[in-house]
Design an enzyme around this catalytic site. Structure first.
Site, PDB file in Angstrom:
ATOM      1  N   ALA A  11       0.831  -0.935  -0.089  1.00  0.00           N
ATOM      2  CA  ALA A  11       0.128   0.013  -0.057  1.00  0.00           C
ATOM      3  C   ALA A  11       0.871   1.275  -0.099  1.00  0.00           C
ATOM      4  O   ALA A  11       0.295   2.379  -0.118  1.00  0.00           O
ATOM      5  CB  ALA A  11      -1.081  -0.034   1.222  1.00  0.00           C
ATOM      6  N   ARG A  16       9.605   7.850  -3.653  1.00  0.00           N
ATOM      7  CA  ARG A  16      10.992   7.971  -4.033  1.00  0.00           C
ATOM      8  C   ARG A  16      11.198   7.554  -5.301  1.00  0.00           C
ATOM      9  O   ARG A  16      12.287   7.755  -5.897  1.00  0.00           O
ATOM     10  CB  ARG A  16      12.030   7.456  -2.920  1.00  0.00           C
ATOM     11  CG  ARG A  16      12.215   8.399  -1.783  1.00  0.00           C
ATOM     12  CD  ARG A  16      13.138   7.546  -0.543  1.00  0.00           C
ATOM     13  NE  ARG A  16      12.334   6.497   0.073  1.00  0.00           N
ATOM     14  CZ  ARG A  16      12.877   5.640   0.820  1.00  0.00           C
ATOM     15  NH1 ARG A  16      14.010   5.472   1.079  1.00  0.00           N
ATOM     16  NH2 ARG A  16      12.047   4.780   1.289  1.00  0.00           N
ATOM     17  N   LYS A  23       4.700   2.115  -7.107  1.00  0.00           N
ATOM     18  CA  LYS A  23       6.069   1.292  -7.042  1.00  0.00           C
ATOM     19  C   LYS A  23       6.183  -0.197  -7.074  1.00  0.00           C
ATOM     20  O   LYS A  23       6.977  -0.585  -8.028  1.00  0.00           O
ATOM     21  CB  LYS A  23       6.589   1.613  -5.540  1.00  0.00           C
ATOM     22  CG  LYS A  23       8.012   1.034  -5.433  1.00  0.00           C
ATOM     23  CD  LYS A  23       8.885   1.504  -4.106  1.00  0.00           C
ATOM     24  CE  LYS A  23       8.069   0.712  -2.961  1.00  0.00           C
ATOM     25  NZ  LYS A  23       9.137   1.265  -1.616  1.00  0.00           N
TER      26      LYS A  23
HETATM   27  C1  UD1 Z   1       9.762  -1.678   8.126  1.00  0.00           C
HETATM   28  C2  UD1 Z   1       9.891  -2.400   9.498  1.00  0.00           C
HETATM   29  C3  UD1 Z   1      11.176  -2.531   9.867  1.00  0.00           C
HETATM   30  C4  UD1 Z   1      12.130  -2.927   8.827  1.00  0.00           C
HETATM   31  C5  UD1 Z   1      11.954  -2.466   7.612  1.00  0.00           C
HETATM   32  C6  UD1 Z   1      12.575  -3.520   6.511  1.00  0.00           C
HETATM   33  C7  UD1 Z   1       7.993  -2.074  10.544  1.00  0.00           C
HETATM   34  C8  UD1 Z   1       7.251  -0.961  11.858  1.00  0.00           C
HETATM   35  N1  UD1 Z   1       9.112  -1.510  10.352  1.00  0.00           N
HETATM   36  O1  UD1 Z   1      10.249  -0.356   7.958  1.00  0.00           O
HETATM   37  O2  UD1 Z   1      11.577  -2.886  11.062  1.00  0.00           O
HETATM   38  O3  UD1 Z   1      13.679  -2.905   9.275  1.00  0.00           O
HETATM   39  O4  UD1 Z   1      10.524  -2.389   7.284  1.00  0.00           O
HETATM   40  O5  UD1 Z   1      12.523  -2.922   5.094  1.00  0.00           O
HETATM   41  O6  UD1 Z   1       7.316  -2.843  10.057  1.00  0.00           O
HETATM   42  N2  UD1 Z   1       3.118  -0.374   3.955  1.00  0.00           N
HETATM   43  C9  UD1 Z   1       1.814  -0.575   3.835  1.00  0.00           C
HETATM   44  N3  UD1 Z   1       0.921   0.339   4.568  1.00  0.00           N
HETATM   45  C10 UD1 Z   1       1.494   1.115   5.573  1.00  0.00           C
HETATM   46  C11 UD1 Z   1       2.820   1.147   5.706  1.00  0.00           C
HETATM   47  C12 UD1 Z   1       3.719   0.491   4.772  1.00  0.00           C
HETATM   48  O7  UD1 Z   1       1.225  -1.276   2.917  1.00  0.00           O
HETATM   49  O8  UD1 Z   1       0.552   1.864   6.280  1.00  0.00           O
HETATM   50  C13 UD1 Z   1       3.826  -1.324   3.113  1.00  0.00           C
HETATM   51  C14 UD1 Z   1       4.713  -0.683   2.274  1.00  0.00           C
HETATM   52  O9  UD1 Z   1       4.242  -0.456   1.133  1.00  0.00           O
HETATM   53  C15 UD1 Z   1       6.023  -1.531   2.101  1.00  0.00           C
HETATM   54  C16 UD1 Z   1       6.002  -2.271   3.498  1.00  0.00           C
HETATM   55  O10 UD1 Z   1       4.836  -2.345   4.265  1.00  0.00           O
HETATM   56  O11 UD1 Z   1       5.890  -2.509   1.158  1.00  0.00           O
HETATM   57  C17 UD1 Z   1       6.962  -1.592   4.720  1.00  0.00           C
HETATM   58  O12 UD1 Z   1       6.800  -0.057   4.788  1.00  0.00           O
HETATM   59  P1  UD1 Z   1       7.907   0.925   4.971  1.00  0.00           P
HETATM   60  O13 UD1 Z   1       7.173   2.018   5.323  1.00  0.00           O
HETATM   61  O14 UD1 Z   1       8.705   0.792   3.916  1.00  0.00           O
HETATM   62  O15 UD1 Z   1       8.526   0.283   6.475  1.00  0.00           O
HETATM   63  P2  UD1 Z   1       9.957   0.690   7.013  1.00  0.00           P
HETATM   64  O16 UD1 Z   1       9.781   1.966   7.526  1.00  0.00           O
HETATM   65  O17 UD1 Z   1      10.916   0.408   5.952  1.00  0.00           O
END
Ligand code: UD1
Ligand code: MG
Length: 473
Positions: A11, A16, A23
């Site tokens: 989602a 970036r 993406k």
């Molecule tokens: C997350 C992890 C972190 C880990 C990292 C690895 C959490 C809280 N943190 O951080 O511990 O080291 O990934 O890459 O889980 N997404 C949604 N809905 C949302 C938020 C995110 O679908 O509301 C999806 C994003 O599209 C993505 C994934 O979840 O595919 C990860 O989200 P992202 O915001 O990149 O998490 P990080 O801050 O990287």
């Protein structure tokens, strides 16, 4: 074995990437990232997948079909995202794996290891890795016995926790009911104000449940957030495909310059020269030689065929057993039956070329009149002379001969000769008379035609004598 479901988070907006396209639809080896993750889940024998997408991401929903889709209308964190799959999984009992759609290099083998660790008695198994630079990844906090105590997000971590090198990949395996039960208790009182999926580890520990870490190679857990990271992931995927091709019995003269699509199929003893690109939908039989600088997509190539150098096979190209497609030959929706040869400078489109036929240099099938595409049929063992234009729709019968330079607009019966060009005229003595006339007109001969090239002080000039003055000398 109990059923298992993959919950794939997709989602995120992916700002970036600086792209209008979501993406997770950006492709690696010709396939959207999210489908790489789905494929890994399928190969790891997950019976079901639910993909969590953002509002307005219908395109992603269509791309992942028949996988189920749940929509997260507001991005409130990874824990909140996983919760959106709850309704789809009502009544489901079995294990769930949470995967990120932007982490496309995860292999089915590693995924199976996490699931196996869960089944061996852990409530939650988390995939961990040690990146060169731990940066802003969540840190895995271990107990003395090596069990997992908690995952701490970078922004919420103390200096001591930030010094931990073991990081959270995001991938975890957990009983589905426990997952949703724990997620219902996760709060957002943290640095980001988000509902963290990672908080379920500490919640499980508070209930005395055991959690473990499964370690995986870092190159599988590379995340893709920018075009630069996309290119790095593409390189990694290409290297895997190159190794796979070689392991299965193909020779790549210069592997770093062979480009595959995820679905390329090569037989045994296929030899691929430098700089060859395989687009989508290519199947190559055994013992085929693909020489340098070919571009091939949507093509089927039977065994013992020879392709290139510099050949272009477009969608619908079918090359029969032992057939040859040579330099600067383009095939589109065209079949070259067994042993047929088109070795130089041809365009063959919407055509069927029978077994053993020979297509002379420069032959063009004129398949398009600006409105409609039409077909050219060439019979077995026919011989098409060089520089012929075959104006479709047209049929050349089996064994027929077309004289070089012909523009063929009518069908040619089997075994016949068709030749279409002005008859050659021979004028005896013309050349000498012509030269005498030019000499009288005082026109210099071009150097190649000169009897004594060294004698000319002004090579290349075709000026009237007396007027030529080269100021540079
Ligand atoms: C997350 C992890 C972190 C880990 C990292 C690895 C959490 C809280 N943190 O951080 O511990 O080291 O990934 O890459 O889980 N997404 C949604 N809905 C949302 C938020 C995110 O679908 O509301 C999806 C994003 O599209 C993505 C994934 O979840 O595919 C990860 O989200 P992202 O915001 O990149 O998490 P990080 O801050 O990287
Ligand atoms: Mg991320």
């Amino acid at each position: 074995m109990a059923p298992s479901v993959a919950i794939i988070l997709a989602a995120g907006k992916g700002t970036r990437m600086k792209s209008r396209r979501p993406k997770v639809l950006h492709a690696l080896a010709g396939r959207p990232m999210v489908l790489h993750v789905l494929d890994a889940a399928r190969r790891a024998r997950f019976g079901r997948a639910v993909v969590v997408i953002g509002p307005g991401m219908d395109e992603v929903g269509r791309a992942v079909a028949p996988a189920e889709v749940a929509v997260q209308s507001e991005q409130l964190g990874t824990g909140h995202a996983v919760l959106q799959a709850r309704a789809a999984l009502k009544g489901f009992s079995g294990d769930a794996a949470v995967l990120f759609a932007d982490t496309p290099l995860l292999t089915p083998q590693t995924l199976r290891r996490v699931m196996a660790a869960r089944r061996l008695g852990a409530a939650i198994a988390v995939l961990g890795f040690e990146p060169r630079d731990p940066g802003a990844y969540g840190r895995l906090v271990l107990a003395k016995d090596g069990a997992l105590e908690a995952i701490v997000e970078y922004k919420d971590a103390s200096a001591a926790e930030r010094a931990i090198g073991l990081c959270n990949s995001g991938v975890m395996a957990v009983d589905a009911r426990l997952l949703f039960d724990l997620l219902g208790r996760v709060k957002n009182d943290n640095a980001k104000g988000e509902y963290y999926l990672t908080d379920i580890v500490a919640l499980a520990r508070r209930r005395g449940l055991r959690c473990v870490v499964v370690r995986a190679p870092k190159d599988e857990l590379m995340g893709v957030n920018s075009r630069i990271e996309l290119a790095a992931a593409e390189e990694a995927v290409q290297n895997r495909l190159r190794r796979k091709a070689m392991a299965n019995g193909a020779s790549l003269a210069d592997p770093a310059t062979t480009y595959f699509t995820h679905d390329t199929k090569l037989g045994r003893d296929v030899a691929v020269g430098p700089n060859v690109v395989f687009g989508p939908g290519v199947t190559v039989g055994d013992n085929v030689e693909i020489r340098a600088h070919c571009h091939i997509e949507g093509a089927r190539i039977a065994s013992d065929a020879v392709i290139g150098p510099f050949a272009r096979l477009r969608p619908g190209a079918v090359v029969g057993r032992g057939a040859h497609v040579g330099n600067f030959v383009e095939l589109k929706q065209a079949t070259l039956e067994a042993g047929a040869k088109a070795n130089h400078l041809s365009y063959l489109g919407d055509a069927h070329i029978g077994a053993g036929a020979n297509i002379g240099a420069g032959t063009i099938t004129c398949n398009y009149d600006g409105y409609l595409k039409s077909r050219t049929e060439i019979g077995a063992r026919a011989f098409i002379g060089s520089n012929s234009a075959l104006v479709a729709p047209v049929r050349i019968g089996a064994g027929a001969i077309v004289g070089a330079g012909s523009v063929i607009t009518k069908d040619v019966p089997a075994g016949a000769l068709a030749v279409e060009r002005a008859e050659q005229r021979v004028v005896k003595g013309f050349a000498r008379a012509f030269r005498a006339r030019k000499a009288a007109e005082k026109v210099l001969r071009p150097p190649a035609a000169s009897k004594n090239p060294g004698a000319s002080k002004n090579p290349g000039a075709r000026r009237v004598r007396g007027k030529s003055k080269n100021k540079d000398r």
